[in-house]
Design an enzyme around this catalytic site. Structure first.
Site, mmCIF file in Angstrom:
data_model
loop_
_atom_site.group_PDB
_atom_site.id
_atom_site.type_symbol
_atom_site.label_atom_id
_atom_site.label_comp_id
_atom_site.label_asym_id
_atom_site.label_seq_id
_atom_site.Cartn_x
_atom_site.Cartn_y
_atom_site.Cartn_z
ATOM 1 N N GLU A 283 -11.321 -21.376 -30.034
ATOM 2 C CA GLU A 283 -10.387 -22.279 -30.840
ATOM 3 C C GLU A 283 -9.487 -21.802 -31.853
ATOM 4 O OE1 GLU A 283 -10.701 -25.331 -30.113
ATOM 5 O OE2 GLU A 283 -12.612 -25.592 -28.993
ATOM 6 N N ARG A 287 -5.640 -22.959 -31.346
ATOM 7 C CA ARG A 287 -5.000 -23.801 -32.209
ATOM 8 C C ARG A 287 -4.198 -23.110 -33.454
ATOM 9 N NH1 ARG A 287 -8.952 -29.029 -32.219
ATOM 10 N NH2 ARG A 287 -10.507 -28.376 -30.514
ATOM 11 N N ASP A 416 -11.705 -24.058 -16.800
ATOM 12 C CA ASP A 416 -10.282 -24.400 -16.945
ATOM 13 C C ASP A 416 -9.125 -23.744 -17.230
ATOM 14 O OD1 ASP A 416 -11.181 -24.413 -19.360
ATOM 15 O OD2 ASP A 416 -10.993 -26.673 -19.769
ATOM 16 N N GLU A 548 -5.502 -34.307 -21.410
ATOM 17 C CA GLU A 548 -5.162 -33.737 -19.910
ATOM 18 C C GLU A 548 -4.426 -34.657 -18.886
ATOM 19 O OE1 GLU A 548 -7.926 -33.632 -21.595
ATOM 20 O OE2 GLU A 548 -7.884 -31.355 -22.239
ATOM 21 N N THR A 634 -2.816 -23.797 -24.077
ATOM 22 C CA THR A 634 -3.679 -24.519 -23.568
ATOM 23 C C THR A 634 -3.904 -25.784 -24.642
ATOM 24 O OG1 THR A 634 -5.698 -25.191 -22.370
ATOM 25 C CG2 THR A 634 -5.829 -23.611 -24.224
HETATM 26 C C1 DMJ Z 1 -7.634 -28.768 -26.257
HETATM 27 O O1 DMJ Z 1 -8.186 -28.082 -27.172
HETATM 28 C C2 DMJ Z 1 -7.320 -27.604 -25.245
HETATM 29 O O2 DMJ Z 1 -6.417 -28.193 -24.344
HETATM 30 C C3 DMJ Z 1 -8.412 -27.067 -24.550
HETATM 31 O O3 DMJ Z 1 -7.815 -26.334 -23.450
HETATM 32 C C4 DMJ Z 1 -9.434 -27.985 -23.775
HETATM 33 N N1 DMJ Z 1 -8.929 -29.324 -24.106
HETATM 34 C C5 DMJ Z 1 -8.580 -29.753 -25.466
HETATM 35 C C6 DMJ Z 1 -8.450 -31.086 -25.449
HETATM 36 O O4 DMJ Z 1 -9.122 -31.871 -24.536
#
Ligand code: DMJ
Length: 662
Positions: A283, A287, A416, A548, A634
């Site tokens: 995280e 982020r 994912d 998503e 992501t």
């Molecule tokens: C986000 O923090 C990122 O996309 C992560 O890879 C998975 N999904 C959350 C939001 O749904």
């Protein structure tokens, strides 16, 4: 203990001493050796123990890098991983979306009641909970593993040196290597008025979300829009301002410049990286590291570069494991790391350790320190070499043995973004990273052979796999795969290109189907017992402002210009306005099928970073952050393609800090 008994309870030690020693303390008998009387010896011992205590205590105030401290203290800093029985999370109703975080996919884990070991606890947000897919009972019991911080690589500790190297990076040279202006000719302004209006609406939503965060939760991690207060959460190791860092680039590309300046000023003056809490490596990376990197590349403001390199260094000790596969939780102060308590047998999670590559390569670029790249290349090497059941990558791997821990495979929760980062590593390397390319297309082949299914109603979906048995469900999180397969289509084997584009479109269509009747989608939907992309369990019906599905619309729009993607995006905007907008921000909802809306009181930071950004891009011209130059991490933070030859020619790169990829 020695010190403790002597200082606090001196007399209690006497009976436990052997006779020959305790006799020394008998009244009136002079102490042997030094000729001291008992009272004198007592004072002397008291003084001695005080001195030792003082010295020992002083160790705590030394910086982590001091060798003495590492020698004396490392073994004592092994708090077990505790995913909070005595913390906030464990007290929540399982499946309560209010406390489920973004994260990795795997909504079913929401029902897992987390077990505590002992304090200090690591209280992760929902993302953690969500990831508890698999043999749940076993996960709950699995002992937490602790990891001592190994001696730090000296290349990390010399902050001053890294600072110098970081300031040696030439931003101007980097800009010369972009093929197109980052914000396009006209900031991506669309020519037709309807699209422009829609884009303006999205911008207004961002401003509304931001203003309310600023008003009620400034400096905290996220806004609770119903109670109008802030939320700190427990995924960021004491770091604050997640919504600010996650919003920097969105504000900037939307031209919300006043807000962007406020955000930047906050980073400059208030983003304190000296924190001693336990953080999710994943995280913090996606982020904070991602957000700061993008902000730097888009604006050239040095402060973002300084902060991101400093933060990146704090993450490095997580890699000090026997295999170099990082554990999921790290104490940003001490560098101690742990595996999540819920992860089978102390394992690390594929989507966590597999989602560092893009950011770490850029950390090496900016800092001139090759260590970041080495760490992620080591992960890559291990994953490439290890035997894979049916060519698939299971979600749990032991950081000690380097073996898979259980055979649960998913393109949604827990897996994912590992796949996402393979294809994006290739694209971000200016298509030179052949290893990533090969791994991605082999993984796709295995996924198609084993997981991709057609429902009786003709919907294409990607099932989950548990040791060979299919679970016919898709998580909302898995819906990013439409976009991923789309952007990877062009570089696949020639005869497969159209097929990949079709597959991407089909998956995106399925995910759109799951968005009904409110036009917002559930956390997970199924394709068995007559279900066709619907949530069959009450606990799967929540929507927490996730991006998503919209992310896939954005990519599919760029790739095909089929107007339906913009139309679907607009449906989502209307639904967000209708069901999620409240007086003081946006909130997730508890049941996408309910006629009466119930809010979860959380404005997730990824709503600002991803959902609204992807919507804005969907209604912009393609030259706003052109895909030839940018890949999105992501968390939707744009990172530039690394054009190594061009960068070298223009002197943007350091002469040291060359990496495997370079
Ligand atoms: C986000 O923090 C990122 O996309 C992560 O890879 C998975 N999904 C959350 C939001 O749904």
């Amino acid at each position: 203990n020695f010190l403790k008994v002597h200082l606090c309870s001196y007399t209690r030690v006497i009976p436990s001493l052997p006779f020959s020693e305790s006799s020394v303390f008998l009244p009136g008998v002079s102490a042997s050796g030094m000729g001291l009387r008992l009272s004198q010896k007592f004072v002397f011992l008291l003084f001695l123990s005080g001195l030792v205590t003082l010295c020992f205590g002083a160790l705590f105030f030394l910086p982590d890098s001091v060798r003495l401290k590492r020698i004396f203290l490392s073994k004592n800093e092994n708090p077990a991983v505790t995913v909070g029985s005595d913390n906030e999370l464990s007290k929540k109703v399982p499946g309560d979306p209010e406390h489920l975080r973004a994260g990795l996919k795997g909504g079913e884990g929401a029902n897992v009641k987390l077990k505590v070991s002992r304090k200090p606890s690591v209280t992760h947000g929902a993302r953690t909970v969500e990831r508890s897919v698999g043999s749940r009972a076993q996960d709950e019991r699995s002992p937490a593993r602790a990891q001592e911080p190994a001696a730090r690589d000296e290349r990390v500790t010399s902050a001053a040196h890294n600072g110098e190297r970081a300031s040696a990076y030439s931003y101007e040279a980097f800009k010369k290597c972009l093929l197109k202006p980052a914000l396009g000719k006209n900031k991506g302004t669309p020519s037709d008025s309807e699209t422009l209006q829609r884009r303006e609406k999205v911008k207004e939503m961002m401003k509304f979300a931001w203003d309310n965060y600023k008003r009620y939760a400034w400096g905290q991690n996220e806004l609770r829009p119903l109670t109008r207060n802030g939320h700190i959460g427990n995924m960021f190791g004491g770091l604050r301002g997640a919504s600010i860092v996650d919003s920097l680039d969105t504000l900037y590309i939307m031209g919300l410049m006043e807000e962007y300046e406020e955000a930047k000023e906050w980073v400059q003056n208030n983003l304190n990286l000296i924190s001693n809490g336990e953080a999710s490596l994943f995280e913090v990376n996606i982020r904070y590291v991602g957000g700061l990197l993008s902000a730097y590349y888009l604006t050239g403001a040095e402060i973002f570069k300084q902060k991101v390199v400093e933060l990146g260094e704090k993450l490095l000790p997580a890699f000090n494991t026997p295999t170099g596969i990082p554990r999921g939780v790290i104490n940003l102060g001490s560098g101690t790391s742990w595996s999540w308590g819920w992860a089978s047998a102390g394992s690390s999670i594929l989507a966590e350790f597999g989602t560092l590559h893009l950011e770490f390569l850029h950390l090496s670029q900016l800092s001139g320190n090759p260590l970041f790249t080495e760490k992620v290349m080591n992960i890559r090497k291990l994953l490439n070499k290890i035997e894979k059941p049916h060519g698939l990558y299971p979600n749990f791997l032991s950081p000690v043995s380097g073996n898979w821990v259980q055979h649960h495979v998913s393109i949604g929760g827990l897996g994912d973004s590992f796949y996402e980062y393979l294809i994006k590593s290739y694209l971000m390397s200016d298509k030179t990273d052949q290893e990533a390319k090969k791994m991605y297309y082999s993984a796709m082949e295995a996924i198609e052979t084993n997981l991709v299914q057609k429902s009786p109603g003709g919907l294409t979906y990607v099932a989950e796999w548990r040791g060979g048995i299919l679970d016919h469900k898709m998580g909302h999180l898995a819906c990013f795969s439409g976009g991923m397969i789309g952007i990877g289509a062009d570089d696949g084997p020639t005869e497969q290109r159209q097929h990949y584009l079709d597959l991407a479109a089909e998956i995106t269509h399925t995910c759109h189907e799951s968005y009904s009747p409110t036009k917002l989608g559930p956390e997970a939907f199924r394709f068995d017992a007559g279900a066709e992309a619907t949530a069959t369990r009450l606990s799967d019906r929540y929507y927490i402002l996730r991006p998503e599905v919209i992310e896939s619309y954005m990519y599919m729009w760029r790739l095909t210009h089929d107007p339906k993607y913009r139309q679907w995006g607009w449906e989502a905007v209307e639904a967000l306005e209708k069901h999620c907008r409240v007086d003081a921000g946006f909130s997730g909802i508890r049941d996408v099928y309910a006629s009466t809306v119930s809010h979860d009181n959380m404005q997730q930071s990824f709503f600002l970073s991803e959902t609204l950004k992807y919507l804005y891009l969907l209604f912009s011209d393609d030259d706003l952050l052109p895909l030839e130059d940018w890949v999105f991490n992501t968390e939707a933070h744009p990172l530039p393609v690394i054009r190594k030859t061009c960068l070298q020619e223009h002197g943007a790169k350091h002469d040291h800090g060359q990496t495997d990829l370079e």
